[in-house]
Structure formats: C-alpha cells, structure tokens
Scaffold this active site. Structure first.
Site, PDB file in Angstrom:
ATOM      1  N   CYS A   1      -1.953   9.524   2.192  1.00 39.98           N
ATOM      2  CA  CYS A   1      -1.491   8.923   0.927  1.00 39.98           C
ATOM      3  C   CYS A   1      -2.428   9.256  -0.227  1.00 39.98           C
ATOM      4  O   CYS A   1      -2.015   9.250  -1.374  1.00 39.98           O
ATOM      5  CB  CYS A   1      -1.372   7.418   1.087  1.00 39.98           C
ATOM      6  SG  CYS A   1      -2.886   6.663   1.675  1.00 39.98           S
TER       7      CYS A   1
ATOM      8  N   GLU B   1       0.885  -1.176   0.000  1.00 37.49           N
ATOM      9  CA  GLU B   1       0.000   0.000   0.000  1.00 37.49           C
ATOM     10  C   GLU B   1       0.915   1.216   0.000  1.00 37.49           C
ATOM     11  O   GLU B   1       1.445   1.598   1.041  1.00 37.49           O
ATOM     12  CB  GLU B   1      -0.896  -0.014   1.247  1.00 37.49           C
ATOM     13  CG  GLU B   1      -1.884  -1.175   1.291  1.00 37.49           C
ATOM     14  CD  GLU B   1      -3.055  -0.992   0.338  1.00 37.49           C
ATOM     15  OE1 GLU B   1      -3.312   0.141  -0.090  1.00 37.49           O
ATOM     16  OE2 GLU B   1      -3.706  -1.992   0.010  1.00 37.49           O
TER      17      GLU B   1
HETATM   18  P1  NAD Z   1       8.190   4.482   5.288  1.00 41.05           P
HETATM   19  O1  NAD Z   1       8.254   3.640   4.072  1.00 41.05           O
HETATM   20  O2  NAD Z   1       9.323   5.361   5.612  1.00 41.05           O
HETATM   21  O3  NAD Z   1       7.973   3.571   6.592  1.00 41.05           O
HETATM   22  C1  NAD Z   1       6.947   2.600   6.658  1.00 41.05           C
HETATM   23  C2  NAD Z   1       7.359   1.497   7.641  1.00 41.05           C
HETATM   24  O4  NAD Z   1       8.528   0.852   7.150  1.00 41.05           O
HETATM   25  C3  NAD Z   1       7.675   1.977   9.045  1.00 41.05           C
HETATM   26  O5  NAD Z   1       7.120   1.064   9.960  1.00 41.05           O
HETATM   27  C4  NAD Z   1       9.195   1.944   9.100  1.00 41.05           C
HETATM   28  O6  NAD Z   1       9.695   1.657  10.386  1.00 41.05           O
HETATM   29  C5  NAD Z   1       9.541   0.819   8.157  1.00 41.05           C
HETATM   30  N1  NAD Z   1      10.834   1.017   7.475  1.00 41.05           N
HETATM   31  C6  NAD Z   1      11.470   2.189   7.229  1.00 41.05           C
HETATM   32  N2  NAD Z   1      12.608   1.961   6.534  1.00 41.05           N
HETATM   33  C7  NAD Z   1      12.682   0.625   6.360  1.00 41.05           C
HETATM   34  C8  NAD Z   1      13.626  -0.228   5.718  1.00 41.05           C
HETATM   35  N3  NAD Z   1      14.710   0.266   5.130  1.00 41.05           N
HETATM   36  N4  NAD Z   1      13.386  -1.559   5.708  1.00 41.05           N
HETATM   37  C9  NAD Z   1      12.281  -2.057   6.290  1.00 41.05           C
HETATM   38  N5  NAD Z   1      11.352  -1.302   6.907  1.00 41.05           N
HETATM   39  C10 NAD Z   1      11.558   0.025   6.954  1.00 41.05           C
HETATM   40  O7  NAD Z   1       6.825   5.298   5.139  1.00 41.05           O
HETATM   41  P2  NAD Z   1       6.236   6.429   6.082  1.00 41.05           P
HETATM   42  O8  NAD Z   1       7.108   7.628   5.988  1.00 41.05           O
HETATM   43  O9  NAD Z   1       5.943   5.869   7.432  1.00 41.05           O
HETATM   44  O10 NAD Z   1       4.836   6.710   5.364  1.00 41.05           O
HETATM   45  C11 NAD Z   1       4.714   7.611   4.309  1.00 41.05           C
HETATM   46  C12 NAD Z   1       4.538   6.902   2.998  1.00 41.05           C
HETATM   47  O11 NAD Z   1       3.554   5.915   3.102  1.00 41.05           O
HETATM   48  C13 NAD Z   1       4.059   7.828   1.906  1.00 41.05           C
HETATM   49  O12 NAD Z   1       4.723   7.537   0.703  1.00 41.05           O
HETATM   50  C14 NAD Z   1       2.590   7.522   1.786  1.00 41.05           C
HETATM   51  O13 NAD Z   1       2.022   7.807   0.536  1.00 41.05           O
HETATM   52  C15 NAD Z   1       2.578   6.066   2.076  1.00 41.05           C
HETATM   53  N6  NAD Z   1       1.282   5.662   2.586  1.00 41.05           N
HETATM   54  C16 NAD Z   1       0.493   4.854   1.835  1.00 41.05           C
HETATM   55  C17 NAD Z   1      -0.757   4.492   2.307  1.00 41.05           C
HETATM   56  C18 NAD Z   1      -1.681   3.585   1.541  1.00 41.05           C
HETATM   57  O14 NAD Z   1      -2.630   3.119   2.127  1.00 41.05           O
HETATM   58  N7  NAD Z   1      -1.459   3.317   0.273  1.00 41.05           N
HETATM   59  C19 NAD Z   1      -1.196   4.977   3.526  1.00 41.05           C
HETATM   60  C20 NAD Z   1      -0.356   5.793   4.249  1.00 41.05           C
HETATM   61  C21 NAD Z   1       0.882   6.125   3.781  1.00 41.05           C
END
Ligand code: NAD
Length: 469
Positions: A244, A210
């Site tokens: 998002c 997502e």
């Molecule tokens: P992110 O990808 O930075 O982090 C998401 C999760 O991944 C967190 O739990 C984090 O701890 C973990 N993570 C971070 N780096 C990692 C790595 N290298 N390896 C494994 N896990 C890791 O995202 P964010 O900043 O928390 O959220 C923002 C993004 O999420 C935006 O791009 C937004 O559009 C997207 N988003 C999508 C939806 C949807 O439903 N499609 C909903 C909300 C947010």
C-alpha cells in the site's frame, strides 16, 4: 457449527465478564501470540510462498519480524499504557482526581487484505488484545494458504472464549458486518471501504480505515542517483509492488529521469539478475485476476516501456517494469497500480510536482529524494499525506513509535505501537470529586449574580490552575 452472529454474541457475553481486563490476562495472550508466530515460522513462510511465492527474506522482515516487534513493544509497554493519565487542573477542580482511563471498546472486528496477510491482521490484533478487547479477525480469502493457517493456529494458542477467526469472501464479510461491533478496523481498498462505512453506520460503529492510493515519489535537485535508484527499486518492487505504501509513480525533471534510468537498470540487474523471472527474490502477482488487471493497465498505457515489460500468465509473473513518456491522464495514472510497474513523469519545476500531487487525493505515503534539505522541507511543508519519508521508501512504517495510517481518501485513524493501543481503547475522561469546597461550588448555584459569574470565570480559567501555588 456456530453461525457468525453466535460467535459475535458469545464473545460479547465473555467480554461482559471482564476476563480481558486484567493486565496479566492481556500479557499472557500477547505472549501466546508471540509463541504462535515463533513456533510456526516455517509454516507461515511456506504458506506465504504458496500464496504468491513471497521470498523468505521479504516474508521474514515484512510479516514475521514486524509482528514480533509489535508484540515485544506492546508487552514491554503494556503496564505504562494502561496507567491512568493524570491531567492538568484549574482552581475549581484542584482537589479532584482528574485522569484519562484507557478502557477496552468491547468486541472488535479486524478485516485484513491479502498483500501482507499475516502482518496486516495480526499487528492490529496486538493492539486490540493489549487494549483488553475481544477480537474477531477476518483474513483475506485470496491468500488461501495463509488464511487457513491463521484459522488453524489462533484457536490453538489464544483463548477461544475471547478471540475468533471468521473466514470467507465478500458475501460472508457483508453478512458478518450486519452484526454490531464496537470497532471495525479495515485494511483494504477504497471501494470496499465505502461498504464498510455504510455497514458501520447502521450501528454507529467507529471505524479505522487503512486504505491505499497513489503514493508519489519526487526526485529533485542534487541527488545521489545510484543510491536513489536502489532505494526506489527496493521499495517499489518489494512484494512485487503489492504494497500500500509502494512508491506508485515518480515525478522528476527530464535530466534526472535520464540519469535515473541506467541507474535503475543496474539496480534491477543487481537485485534480480538478467532474468528476473528465475530470481527467487521476486514475488508473484497474487491471482490471475490481479495479473490481468495489471497487464490491462500496461496494454492501455500510451507510455514507453524502457525497462522490463515481460510477463507470463501461467506463472503470474510481471517483470519489474519502468514506463516513461506518459501523459498525466494515462491509464497507469487512473488508479493505484499495486504491482511491479513504475511510471516516471517529468515536471519542469519542484512547484509543478507539488501542484501535481496537491491536485489529487491525499496519498498514504509521500516520498522525496534529494540531498538538498530545502527541497525536502519544501515538499514536506507544502503537501499532505498519511506518512512522509525522505530519501527512502516504505521504511517509515517499520518504526512502532510512529503512527501508521492515511488521511482523506487514503484512510482514517492509525495504528502501530502505542497508536494501536489508543485506537482500540476509549479514552474515558474521569473526574473523581470529593465533598470539599462546597462554598466554592455555591458560586455556580442560583441566584445568579454578576459577582458570582466573574469569580466562576476566574476559578475555571487555565490561569487559575497555578494562581494559588
Ligand atoms: P479488498 O478491499 O479487496 O479486500 C480487503 C478485505 O475486505 C478482504 O478481507 C476481503 O475479503 C474483504 N472484502 C472484499 N469485498 C468486500 C465487500 N464487498 N464487503 C465487505 N468485505 C469485503 O482489498 P485487497 O485487494 O485485499 O487489498 C488491496 C488494497 O488494500 C489496496 O488498495 C491497498 O492499497 C490496500 N492496503 C492498504 C494498507 C494500509 O495499511 N493502508 C495495507 C495493505 C493494503
């Protein structure tokens, strides 16, 4: 304390006992999850406020209510979702019992982001529990207060044998991903999604991604400008644009833009007053790092700020901001904005707007505002996106009967309501055969003849399913 792999192994051996399979067990756990949310609503709202000053109203509708609606929906429909689905048959299988069984996948991992830290972790978990899985959830470390509250509450309410919370940042999550899961459900950024896919490929684990991206909003033709401005401003500045599916940018004609700007100014003043920084209804940017990224985008933009633009680093505040006169390759168009900054680009025709969108990655959401149904249909039929909503923003994700998910770079797979149950289930194709009609079976045995072949073709064709009725 248990290591990550001990937690995964423990849940896997519990899953093998079959404890999560009975409908009653799933229903009980879903009901307890509902109690967890209801009993602790105040604590949840407080944690969300501590994390990024999420206004109570926004927290209730976008975190608490969304999750409780998912729970109500799952509890009400669980029995029917779990029923085998009987399928059409042909003559060769007429006497067989042919159905699709929804079976749990095993131990599934749900990784959440920070922007809706309760909703985006617990809503998928509802589907995973309903489908009979053991579940590990990994909240975002960035919203620390909500992360720690979830870690405290889940073991108090749910079976500790079947469900666990693993906490940590990027490095801990990378280590966690070295374990074998039966499904990984990830919500987050496109860049981290690549590491998730790589890690999943080692164990051939299926994934749901997502993700985000730049969701466009086309405003075209006849349109009620005042209503369009209010709906657009609400969808964009809800959660301070950290959604998002927030409209990322607007495409419209010059005349529409000139009509829209005063209407947006009025809507923003109605919503947040003359000094938005002192409004209790405006969320803050989640961290200094995220604030700096947004301010850097604004600084690098060659557009003209026509509304907002004020900011305060200490308060992690950025005013609802509208930018115009920017080129297609402006800094604000390079990446998902994910903050309270709205660029408005002008296009000469609807077709140019559609072409602009189609040149980019498929977005998670696509919005079109118009009173002309021909405009709405033209955009719908000539573009692709995860979801589509006309004359509003964000609202389409609140209906549990619609699947929520991206396409292409905005994600793969979907959830909400029954779609979550399907995501966390294996659709097992089952044919229960008896011993009758052995003469019919003999058609497929050697020695092969042309005669047998033509009979076989007829009995296995779709036409044969009703030919004897
Ligand atoms: P992110 O990808 O930075 O982090 C998401 C999760 O991944 C967190 O739990 C984090 O701890 C973990 N993570 C971070 N780096 C990692 C790595 N290298 N390896 C494994 N896990 C890791 O995202 P964010 O900043 O928390 O959220 C923002 C993004 O999420 C935006 O791009 C937004 O559009 C997207 N988003 C999508 C939806 C949807 O439903 N499609 C909903 C909300 C947010």
């Amino acid at each position: 304390m248990e290591t990550q792999s001990q937690v995964v192994d423990r849940l896997r051996s519990v899953f093998r006992t079959g404890i999560t399979i009975p409908e009653q067990f799933r229903r009980t756990q879903l009901t307890k999850l509902m109690s967890m949310i209801k009993d602790n609503e105040e604590l949840i709202l407080k944690a969300l406020h501590k994390d990024f000053a999420k206004p109570k109203f926004e927290a209730v509708i976008s975190e608490v209510e969304i999750v409780t609606n998912e729970l109500h929906y799952a509890i009400a429909n669980l029995a029917s979702w779990m029923k085998p689905e009987y399928v059409g048959k042909n003559l060769a299988t007429k006497l067989d019992d042919c159905s699709v069984r929804r079976e749990p996948l095993g131990v599934v991992l749900i990784i959440g982001p920070w922007n809706y830290p309760l909703q985006l972790l617990i809503a998928p978990m509802v589907g995973a529990i309903a489908a009979g899985n053991c579940v590990i959830i990994k909240p975002s470390e960035i919203t620390a207060a909500t992360d720690s509250l979830i870690a405290e509450l889940i073991p108090k309410y749910l079976s500790q044998d079947c469900y666990a919370v693993v906490r940590g940042g990027a490095e801990d999550t990378k280590a966690l991903l070295q374990n074998r899961f039966d499904h990984i459900f990830f919500t987050g950024s496109q860049s981290v999604a690549r590491s998730i896919l790589l890690a999943a490929s080692v164990h051939l684990t299926p994934v749901t991604l997502e993700l985000g991206g730049k969701s466009p909003c086309i405003i075209y033709g006849e349109v009620s400008i005042a209503a369009a401005a209010r709906r657009l401003a609400w969808a964009k500045f809800f959660n301070a644009g950290q959604s998002c599916i927030a409209p990322d940018y607007v495409l419209c004609s010059l005349a529409t833009r000139d009509a829209l700007l005063p209407a947006l100014r009025e809507a923003l003043e109605d919503f947040y007053g003359k000094e938005p920084q002192s409004s209790p209804d405006l969320c803050r940017i989640v961290s200094p790092r995220h604030w700096t990224r947004l301010m850097e985008l604004l600084r690098r933009s060659s557009g003209r700020v026509v509304l907002g633009g004020e900011s305060n680093e200490e308060d992690k505040y950025i005013a609802p901001t509208v930018v115009v006169d920017l080129a297609e390759d402006d800094a604000l168009m390079e990446q998902e904005i994910f903050g309270p900054i709205l660029p408005i680009l002008t296009v000469d025709s609807l077709q140019k707007g559609i072409d602009f969108i189609n040149c980019k990655e498929k977005p998670l959401a696509l919005y079109v505002f118009s009173e002309e149904s021909s405009v709405v249909n033209t955009v719908l039929e000539n573009t692709y996106s995860g979801g589509f909503c006309s004359n509003d923003g964000i609202i389409h994700m609140t209906l549990p009967s619609l699947p929520f998910g991206g396409v292409g770079a905005s994600g793969m797979g979907s959830y909400h309501g029954r779609w979550s149950f399907e995501t966390f289930s294996h659709q097992r194709a089952c044919m229960l055969r008896g011993w009758a009609l052995e003469r019919l079976n003999s058609l497929r045995y050697p020695p092969y003849t042309e005669d047998k072949l033509s009979w076989l073709r007829w009995t296995t064709s779709s036409k044969s399913s009703c030919s004897l009725m």
